[in-house]
Write a protein that holds these residues in place. Structure first.
Motif, short mmCIF file in Angstrom:
data_model
loop_
_atom_site.label_atom_id
_atom_site.label_comp_id
_atom_site.label_asym_id
_atom_site.label_seq_id
_atom_site.Cartn_x
_atom_site.Cartn_y
_atom_site.Cartn_z
N GLU A 1 0.82 -1.21 0.00
CA GLU A 1 0.00 0.00 0.00
C GLU A 1 0.85 1.27 0.00
OE1 GLU A 1 -3.69 -1.78 2.62
OE2 GLU A 1 -1.68 -1.63 3.43
N GLU A 2 1.94 1.27 0.80
CA GLU A 2 2.81 2.44 0.80
C GLU A 2 3.49 2.59 -0.56
OE1 GLU A 2 6.53 4.54 3.20
OE2 GLU A 2 5.67 2.68 3.97
N SER A 3 3.82 1.48 -1.19
CA SER A 3 4.39 1.55 -2.53
C SER A 3 3.42 2.21 -3.51
CB SER A 3 4.74 0.13 -3.01
OG SER A 3 5.19 0.14 -4.34
N LEU A 4 2.15 1.88 -3.40
CA LEU A 4 1.14 2.53 -4.24
C LEU A 4 1.04 4.01 -3.91
CD1 LEU A 4 -1.80 -0.07 -4.25
CD2 LEU A 4 -0.28 0.50 -6.16
N ASN A 5 1.07 4.34 -2.62
CA ASN A 5 1.00 5.75 -2.21
C ASN A 5 2.13 6.54 -2.83
OD1 ASN A 5 -0.11 5.00 1.20
ND2 ASN A 5 -1.25 5.07 -0.70
N LYS B 1 7.94 -8.94 1.99
CA LYS B 1 7.80 -7.51 1.73
C LYS B 1 7.65 -7.28 0.23
CE LYS B 1 11.57 -4.95 2.16
NZ LYS B 1 11.79 -4.57 0.75
N HIS B 2 7.31 -6.05 -0.14
CA HIS B 2 6.96 -5.81 -1.54
C HIS B 2 8.05 -5.11 -2.35
CE1 HIS B 2 4.48 -5.22 -5.04
NE2 HIS B 2 4.75 -3.93 -5.03
N VAL B 3 8.68 -4.08 -1.80
CA VAL B 3 9.61 -3.24 -2.58
C VAL B 3 10.93 -3.96 -2.77
CG1 VAL B 3 10.90 -1.08 -2.55
CG2 VAL B 3 8.50 -1.10 -1.89
N PHE B 4 11.47 -3.90 -3.98
CA PHE B 4 12.71 -4.59 -4.30
C PHE B 4 13.94 -3.92 -3.68
CE2 PHE B 4 9.96 -5.98 -7.78
CZ PHE B 4 10.29 -7.32 -7.89
N GLY C 1 14.65 -1.38 -1.45
CA GLY C 1 14.78 -0.67 -0.18
C GLY C 1 13.81 -1.25 0.82
N VAL C 2 13.67 -0.54 1.95
CA VAL C 2 12.72 -0.96 2.98
C VAL C 2 11.85 0.24 3.33
CG1 VAL C 2 12.41 -1.94 5.26
CG2 VAL C 2 14.42 -2.59 3.92
N LEU C 3 10.59 0.17 3.01
CA LEU C 3 9.67 1.26 3.33
C LEU C 3 9.33 1.24 4.81
CD1 LEU C 3 7.14 0.96 0.36
CD2 LEU C 3 9.11 2.50 0.55
N ARG C 4 8.89 2.38 5.31
CA ARG C 4 8.52 2.48 6.73
C ARG C 4 7.41 1.46 7.06
NH1 ARG C 4 9.01 6.60 10.47
NH2 ARG C 4 9.82 7.99 8.84
N ASN D 1 12.12 -13.11 -4.45
CA ASN D 1 12.78 -12.11 -5.29
C ASN D 1 12.47 -10.68 -4.83
OD1 ASN D 1 10.16 -13.11 -6.37
ND2 ASN D 1 10.38 -11.45 -7.85
N HIS D 2 11.41 -10.49 -4.05
CA HIS D 2 11.12 -9.17 -3.48
C HIS D 2 11.83 -8.93 -2.15
CE1 HIS D 2 7.65 -7.53 -5.95
NE2 HIS D 2 7.74 -8.76 -6.43
N ASP D 3 12.49 -9.96 -1.63
CA ASP D 3 13.08 -9.90 -0.28
C ASP D 3 14.57 -9.59 -0.31
OD1 ASP D 3 10.61 -10.54 0.87
OD2 ASP D 3 10.97 -12.68 0.58
N VAL D 4 15.01 -8.82 -1.29
CA VAL D 4 16.44 -8.52 -1.45
C VAL D 4 17.00 -7.87 -0.19
CG1 VAL D 4 18.13 -7.24 -2.80
CG2 VAL D 4 16.17 -8.29 -3.95
N ILE D 5 16.22 -7.00 0.43
CA ILE D 5 16.69 -6.28 1.61
C ILE D 5 15.77 -6.60 2.79
CG2 ILE D 5 17.51 -4.04 2.49
CD1 ILE D 5 17.60 -3.01 -0.30
N LEU D 6 15.53 -7.89 3.01
CA LEU D 6 14.74 -8.32 4.16
C LEU D 6 15.61 -8.62 5.38
CD1 LEU D 6 11.93 -9.12 5.24
CD2 LEU D 6 12.34 -11.42 4.36
N GLU D 7 16.87 -8.98 5.15
CA GLU D 7 17.73 -9.43 6.24
C GLU D 7 17.86 -8.42 7.38
OE1 GLU D 7 22.11 -11.51 6.91
OE2 GLU D 7 21.46 -10.93 4.91
#
Length: 217
Positions: free
Chosen positions: A37-41, A79-82, A84-87, A113-119
């Motif tokens: 949702e934040e990605s859409l915003n 998570k959704h964004v490739f 970075g990490v949104l708030r 593939n969306h979890d590049v920066i999940l760690e």
């Protein structure tokens, strides 16, 4: 609408899968895409942010059916964004971990593939393990975007994956309706399950379509 379909060593519970193997019960959840949702915003589409609370409400119904679980396996794209990490991703993913920690002994995340920066988020919780794939008994859990040699071991009988977001379209010739679904198939000697992807919101757009030969054979 909520469905509870039972089989021998696994059961479909709504949009999730419960596997029983070696005395352990594992709840398997498909792609969640938290932060969507934040990605859409940020792209100029103004929508409310209610998917996470709806997903927790849905998981509450699942746990009401299955009780406490030994392990929870998230099949990736938590998570959704490739890039970075949104708030919203930080907040929702950590709240999800805190919720699941009360329901199970261990949380295993298959890296999607969306979890590049999940760690960096995973490191905040000791009970969470981030892996490329997870083998437990005859089951191999993968995201579905990559192959691993371990998948093809003769000891593995079942692949469980996400990534594909399976759905069926139905039409009466005028109107077309699209419904999320599971896929159950076979590749050589391996059974293959593809789980439902997207938000676990308790909407009415989910139907479980079980064929007559849905069995362990």
């Amino acid at each position: 609408m909520f469905f509870f379909v039972f089989f021998m060593s696994y059961e479909f519970v709504g949009k999730c899968l419960v596997v029983e193997e070696n005395g352990n019960r594992i709840l398997v959840v498909g792609d969640l895409h938290l932060g969507y949702e934040e990605s859409l915003n940020e792209s100029g589409v103004f929508v409310g942010r209610k998917m996470f609370n709806e997903a927790l409400g849905y998981l509450n119904m699942v746990f009401d059916k299955v009780g406490r679980i030994d392990k929870v396996v998230l099949l990736g794209d938590v998570k959704h964004v490739f890039g970075g990490v949104l708030r919203q991703e930080w907040g929702d993913v950590l709240k999800l971990f805190d919720y699941l920690e009360k329901k199970c002994e261990e949380i295993v995340i298959i890296k999607g593939n969306h979890d590049v920066i999940l760690e960096p988020i995973v490191r905040k919780r000791e009970s969470v393990k981030l892996v490329d794939f997870f083998v437990f008994g005859k089951y191999c859990f993968v995201h579905g975007d990559r192959e691993f040699n371990e998948m093809f071991s003769e000891n593995i009988g079942v692949w469980v994956m996400g990534h594909g977001h399976p759905a069926v379209k139905m039409s009466d010739g005028v109107k077309v309706e699209k419904y999320k679904c599971f896929l159950k198939g076979k590749w050589k000697d391996k059974k293959v399950f593809v789980l439902i992807g997207g938000c676990l919101a308790n909407d009415n757009n989910f139907k479980f379509l079980a064929s007559k030969d849905c069995s362990q054979n």
